[in-house]
Design an enzyme around this catalytic site. Structure first.
Site, PDB file in Angstrom:
ATOM      1  N   ARG A  36       0.729  -1.239  -0.161  1.00  0.00           N
ATOM      2  CA  ARG A  36      -0.056  -0.065   0.034  1.00  0.00           C
ATOM      3  C   ARG A  36       0.772   1.287  -0.064  1.00  0.00           C
ATOM      4  NH1 ARG A  36      -5.161  -2.095   3.519  1.00  0.00           N
ATOM      5  NH2 ARG A  36      -6.334  -2.672   1.767  1.00  0.00           N
ATOM      6  N   GLY A  63     -12.824  -4.641   0.488  1.00  0.00           N
ATOM      7  CA  GLY A  63     -14.218  -4.307   0.593  1.00  0.00           C
ATOM      8  C   GLY A  63     -14.461  -3.192  -0.156  1.00  0.00           C
ATOM      9  N   LYS A  85     -19.161 -16.868   2.700  1.00  0.00           N
ATOM     10  CA  LYS A  85     -20.930 -16.801   2.996  1.00  0.00           C
ATOM     11  C   LYS A  85     -21.721 -16.123   1.793  1.00  0.00           C
ATOM     12  CE  LYS A  85     -20.512 -15.610   7.866  1.00  0.00           C
ATOM     13  NZ  LYS A  85     -20.130 -14.223   8.558  1.00  0.00           N
ATOM     14  N   GLY A  97      -8.124  -8.716  -0.856  1.00  0.00           N
ATOM     15  CA  GLY A  97      -8.719  -9.595   0.193  1.00  0.00           C
ATOM     16  C   GLY A  97      -7.705 -10.793   0.220  1.00  0.00           C
TER      17      GLY A  97
HETATM   18  P1  AMP Z   1     -14.300 -14.126   2.810  1.00  0.00           P
HETATM   19  O1  AMP Z   1     -13.890 -13.454   3.743  1.00  0.00           O
HETATM   20  O2  AMP Z   1     -15.845 -14.272   2.590  1.00  0.00           O
HETATM   21  O3  AMP Z   1     -13.657 -14.075   1.437  1.00  0.00           O
HETATM   22  O4  AMP Z   1     -13.957 -15.691   2.981  1.00  0.00           O
HETATM   23  C1  AMP Z   1     -12.818 -16.324   3.231  1.00  0.00           C
HETATM   24  C2  AMP Z   1     -12.896 -17.373   4.144  1.00  0.00           C
HETATM   25  O5  AMP Z   1     -13.544 -18.495   3.621  1.00  0.00           O
HETATM   26  C3  AMP Z   1     -11.481 -18.227   4.383  1.00  0.00           C
HETATM   27  O6  AMP Z   1     -10.976 -17.971   5.471  1.00  0.00           O
HETATM   28  C4  AMP Z   1     -11.644 -19.489   3.914  1.00  0.00           C
HETATM   29  O7  AMP Z   1     -11.068 -20.396   4.733  1.00  0.00           O
HETATM   30  C5  AMP Z   1     -13.096 -19.578   4.067  1.00  0.00           C
HETATM   31  N1  AMP Z   1     -13.930 -20.663   3.226  1.00  0.00           N
HETATM   32  C6  AMP Z   1     -13.765 -21.113   2.072  1.00  0.00           C
HETATM   33  N2  AMP Z   1     -14.145 -22.119   1.752  1.00  0.00           N
HETATM   34  C7  AMP Z   1     -14.858 -22.362   2.783  1.00  0.00           C
HETATM   35  C8  AMP Z   1     -15.513 -23.747   3.054  1.00  0.00           C
HETATM   36  N3  AMP Z   1     -16.002 -24.755   2.067  1.00  0.00           N
HETATM   37  N4  AMP Z   1     -16.081 -24.062   4.430  1.00  0.00           N
HETATM   38  C9  AMP Z   1     -15.810 -23.136   5.402  1.00  0.00           C
HETATM   39  N5  AMP Z   1     -15.051 -21.957   5.024  1.00  0.00           N
HETATM   40  C10 AMP Z   1     -14.655 -21.554   3.758  1.00  0.00           C
END
Ligand code: AMP
Length: 407
Positions: A38, A387, A207, A364
């Site tokens: 950054r 974000g 999610k 991210g």
């Molecule tokens: P995000 O912050 O929404 O981009 O999510 C990233 C996180 O999702 C990472 O820490 C991953 O470990 C988690 N993740 C990815 N795939 C899975 C899965 N199949 N089950 C649980 N967590 C997951």
């Protein structure tokens, strides 16, 4: 195309005080900066202003500052590293008040081409995060013109990102965006609004709920939408498949159904995992050795959970990337923090590294994965803001962009 004034539009900057909002929210370990991306990304704008003979006043937030101002979240290490990068002194105003007497004095003593860095803007608490007028005006009082170059913070209507611009305008100054903002908006904006087709969007991460608007918006813009990561299982459940103990958001089943219908209606391809890497339980700690097996996505055992896309899916996704002309990727395909569950994410990163397409990584975790794998220089653009890039992909106007003057 960006229709906002940029740093190039600032005229006669010799001797003028220009306040630049940077994103110096760098990771620190024991007071040492562990990733200077950054800081490096902010240099073109800062150098342009120094060369033009402006008095360059920099500000930024660092960390969340949950328990009030503290030395651990001071911008002092940034001042030191920035000074090394620029090869010139960066005067650091360590005062926790950010804009107080010390800042006013430091700015008054500046010569043309000098650089001052103010203290962490979040040390002003809600005055910063709630876009407080008093703090906004105090920031504007230090300067003649303002440049926002903090892409990673541009989705937040904070005083140093948005509020300050009103008072710069009131005193007849200009509000512009910097080179980093311009580059981010050009890449992300072109990809979404004017993509060379086929345009493939890849979304992963934990999610569905976090990416509702991204899925909806990208479905309209792309030709193929690829879903991986934890969010894929809510889609599989919406198709009526058993997903065992996999991560699921039962309140979003109808939403997933709606998105699948929408894809069909629009004639878009929506790809979901055809096979899945499963385990009996989530690894604890996250990088602990784990016993896994691969099953078809319609045969996930009741007592197992899906933690990565399977090899057939990885191949399918890589094939879609191979024939694409534009690819946008946000979110890992599995629990990539664990080497055994990182295979799907690595396969996608590799496919992006090898394709001829314009490849854009939306910050991210996917940016971290690409950097760790050493593929960074193979990508067309890696966003500095997770974000912010997600909100951009949702089709929202970012406050940091909106606040800049129109051309
Ligand atoms: P995000 O912050 O929404 O981009 O999510 C990233 C996180 O999702 C990472 O820490 C991953 O470990 C988690 N993740 C990815 N795939 C899975 C899965 N199949 N089950 C649980 N967590 C997951």
């Amino acid at each position: 195309m960006l229709n906002k004034k940029t740093v190039e539009d600032l005229k006669n900057i010799q001797g003028k005080r220009v306040l630049v909002r940077c994103d110096f929210n760098v990771p620190l370990k024991n007071g040492e900066i562990t990733d200077e991306t950054r800081i490096v990304a902010a240099l073109p704008t800062i150098c342009k202003l120094i060369e033009g003979g402006a008095k360059v006043i920099l500000c930024s937030h660092l960390g969340k500052v949950k328990n009030g101002p503290n030395e651990g979240e001071s911008l002092a290490p940034v001042a030191k590293r920035l000074s090394e990068k620029l090869g010139k002194e960066v005067v650091f105003v360590s005062d926790y008040n950010v804009t107080g007497e010390a800042a006013t004095k430091a700015v008054a003593e500046m010569k043309d081409g000098d650089v001052v860095l103010l203290q962490n803007t979040r040390f002003r608490g809600k005055e910063e995060t709630k876009n407080g007028e008093k703090f906004s005006k105090e920031l504007a009082d230090l300067a003649d013109d303002y440049v926002c170059d903090a892409f990673g913070s541009s989705h937040r209507a904070h005083a140093s990102v948005a509020g300050v611009t009103k008072f710069i305008t009131e005193k007849g100054g200009t509000n512009a965006v910097g080179y980093l903002m311009q580059k981010e908006i050009d890449f992300l904006g072109n990809a979404v609004e004017n993509p060379v087709r086929p345009f493939v969007a890849i979304l992963g991460g934990a999610k569905v709920a976090d990416k509702l608007n991204v899925i909806n918006n990208l479905l309209e813009k792309c030709d193929t939408l690829i879903i991986g990561g934890g969010m894929a299982y809510t889609f599989l459940k919406a198709q009526g498949k058993g997903i065992g103990q996999s991560l699921v958001d039962d309140t979003k089943i109808d939403y997933c159904k709606e998105m699948m219908e929408k894809a069909e209606k629009l004639g878009k391809k929506l790809l979901l995992p055809v096979d899945t890497t499963v385990a009996k339980s989530f690894p604890d700690p996250i990088d602990a050795p784990i016993e896994v097996s691969v099953v078809s996505s319609d045969a996930i055992p009741d007592d197992m959970q899906g933690l990565d896309i399977g090899p057939k899916t990885a191949e399918l996704y890589a094939e879609a990337v191979k024939t694409a002309k534009t690819v946008v990727w946000n979110g890992p395909m599995g629990v990539f923090e664990n080497p055994i569950l990182a295979k799907g994410t690595i396969a996608v990163a590799k496919a992006l590294a090898e394709t001829e397409a314009t490849t854009i990584i939306g910050g991210g975790d996917s940016a971290a994965a690409v950097n760790q794998l050493g593929f960074a220089d193979k990508m067309s653009h890696i966003s500095t803001g997770g974000g912010a890039s997600l909100e951009f992909l949702e089709g929202k106007e970012l406050p940091g962009v909106a606040a800049a003057d129109d051309k």
